[in-house]
Design an enzyme around this catalytic site. Structure first.
Site, PDB file in Angstrom:
ATOM      1  N   GLY A  12     -13.389   9.992 -34.998  1.00  0.00           N
ATOM      2  CA  GLY A  12     -12.632  10.760 -34.014  1.00  0.00           C
ATOM      3  C   GLY A  12     -13.334  11.958 -33.399  1.00  0.00           C
ATOM      4  CG  ASN A  14     -16.354  10.201 -28.244  1.00  0.00           C
ATOM      5  OD1 ASN A  14     -16.816  10.656 -27.193  1.00  0.00           O
ATOM      6  ND2 ASN A  14     -17.083   9.524 -29.111  1.00  0.00           N
ATOM      7  CG  LEU A  85     -13.691  -0.121 -34.034  1.00  0.00           C
ATOM      8  CD1 LEU A  85     -14.359  -0.101 -35.397  1.00  0.00           C
ATOM      9  CD2 LEU A  85     -14.737  -0.183 -32.921  1.00  0.00           C
ATOM     10  CB  ILE A  88      -6.797  -3.831 -25.149  1.00  0.00           C
ATOM     11  CG1 ILE A  88      -7.582  -2.614 -25.647  1.00  0.00           C
ATOM     12  CG2 ILE A  88      -5.549  -3.397 -24.386  1.00  0.00           C
ATOM     13  CD1 ILE A  88      -6.849  -1.732 -26.625  1.00  0.00           C
ATOM     14  CG  ASN A 102     -14.001   1.139 -24.486  1.00  0.00           C
ATOM     15  OD1 ASN A 102     -13.752   1.876 -25.449  1.00  0.00           O
ATOM     16  ND2 ASN A 102     -14.903   0.177 -24.555  1.00  0.00           N
ATOM     17  CG  HIS A 104     -20.249  -0.276 -25.216  1.00  0.00           C
ATOM     18  ND1 HIS A 104     -19.650  -0.937 -26.266  1.00  0.00           N
ATOM     19  CD2 HIS A 104     -21.562  -0.636 -25.248  1.00  0.00           C
ATOM     20  CE1 HIS A 104     -20.549  -1.680 -26.883  1.00  0.00           C
ATOM     21  NE2 HIS A 104     -21.719  -1.513 -26.284  1.00  0.00           N
ATOM     22  CG  ASP A 145     -17.836  -3.899 -24.989  1.00  0.00           C
ATOM     23  OD1 ASP A 145     -17.045  -2.939 -25.062  1.00  0.00           O
ATOM     24  OD2 ASP A 145     -18.479  -4.327 -25.969  1.00  0.00           O
ATOM     25  CD  GLU A 174     -20.253   8.209 -27.595  1.00  0.00           C
ATOM     26  OE1 GLU A 174     -20.118   6.995 -27.448  1.00  0.00           O
ATOM     27  OE2 GLU A 174     -20.031   8.784 -28.676  1.00  0.00           O
TER      28      GLU A 174
HETATM   29  C1  GAR Z   1     -18.441   6.210 -30.315  1.00  0.00           C
HETATM   30  O1  GAR Z   1     -19.838   6.271 -30.315  1.00  0.00           O
HETATM   31  C2  GAR Z   1     -17.970   5.182 -29.311  1.00  0.00           C
HETATM   32  O2  GAR Z   1     -18.797   5.098 -28.192  1.00  0.00           O
HETATM   33  C3  GAR Z   1     -18.059   3.917 -30.131  1.00  0.00           C
HETATM   34  O3  GAR Z   1     -17.567   4.297 -31.403  1.00  0.00           O
HETATM   35  C4  GAR Z   1     -17.930   5.649 -31.646  1.00  0.00           C
HETATM   36  C5  GAR Z   1     -16.718   6.381 -32.170  1.00  0.00           C
HETATM   37  O4  GAR Z   1     -17.077   7.631 -32.694  1.00  0.00           O
HETATM   38  N1  GAR Z   1     -17.304   2.863 -29.544  1.00  0.00           N
HETATM   39  C6  GAR Z   1     -17.674   1.589 -29.628  1.00  0.00           C
HETATM   40  O5  GAR Z   1     -18.665   1.209 -30.226  1.00  0.00           O
HETATM   41  C7  GAR Z   1     -16.762   0.604 -28.890  1.00  0.00           C
HETATM   42  N2  GAR Z   1     -17.372  -0.690 -28.816  1.00  0.00           N
HETATM   43  P1  GAR Z   1     -15.971   8.758 -32.915  1.00  0.00           P
HETATM   44  O6  GAR Z   1     -14.827   8.115 -33.700  1.00  0.00           O
HETATM   45  O7  GAR Z   1     -16.642   9.826 -33.708  1.00  0.00           O
HETATM   46  O8  GAR Z   1     -15.524   9.233 -31.559  1.00  0.00           O
END
Ligand code: GAR
Length: 189
Positions: A12, A14, A85, A88, A102, A104, A145, A174
């Site tokens: 979490g 992000n 993950l 949807i 989303n 990626h 994606d 990000e």
């Molecule tokens: C992030 O790097 C996001 O881009 C990735 O999961 C991570 C979550 O980190 N998403 C994917 O890989 C989707 N296919 P966080 O929980 O610390 O935000």
């Protein structure tokens, strides 16, 4: 004022960064954090900011009545996937057409699709000897994606970058770009 729901499965970072970005905004605020996992650390982060949280386990995630009732209860206008993950369901893609984004952690269409999430992506980028990686922010469609791209940002890689180094460079992008891109997308609703 637009109400954002963040969908998250794991740590979490992000999610927290987006909550912080919109606290004090007069345009939008994070009204709900939804996780499919009761042990997602994002739930603890959200609670620190007094954001309501709901756990909807995988077994209930395709239940249209449960999911839509939850989103209506919090009057959700816009959905942000932040390390979420599960696939949807189609009814949600339709209900939030061009209102669900989303992120990626690679430059799509490379290194996307099923099984490509989190560290797996950075491992694949390293194994392929890529000279750059980055982030892709896209609308959510019913192809994993595969939705229309809103923004991409890249960062150069060197041969000596480890998987952790790549992850850190992508994470910086990000933190810098996801909240601003969400803000822009919401302002054009
Ligand atoms: C992030 O790097 C996001 O881009 C990735 O999961 C991570 C979550 O980190 N998403 C994917 O890989 C989707 N296919 P966080 O929980 O610390 O935000």
């Amino acid at each position: 004022m637009k109400n954002i729901a963040i969908f998250v499965s794991g740590n979490g970072t992000n999610c927290e960064n987006i909550i912080k970005h919109f606290s004090g905004s007069t345009e939008a605020s994070v009204a709900l954090v939804v996780s499919n996992r009761a042990d997602s650390y994002a739930l603890i982060r959200a609670a620190r900011y007094n954001i309501p949280t709901v756990v909807i386990p995988k077994s209930e995630f395709n239940d249209e009545a449960i999911l839509m009732e939850t989103l209506h209860r919090y009057d959700i206008d816009f959905i942000v996937l932040a390390g979420f993950l599960l696939m949807i369901p189609d009814f949600l893609v339709k209900a939030y057409d061009h209102r669900m984004v989303n992120i990626h952690p690679a430059l799509l269409p490379k290194f996307g699709g099923k099984g490509m999430y989190g560290r797996h992506v950075h491992e694949a980028v390293k194994a392929a000897g890529e000279k750059e990686s980055g982030i892709t922010i896209h609308w959510v469609s019913n192809v994993c994606d595969g939705g229309e791209i809103i923004a991409q940002h890249s960062t150069p890689l060197t041969e000596s970058d480890s998987v952790d180094d790549i992850a850190a460079k992508v994470h910086d992008l990000e933190m810098l770009h996801y909240p601003k891109t969400i803000e822009k997308a919401i302002s054009s609703l």
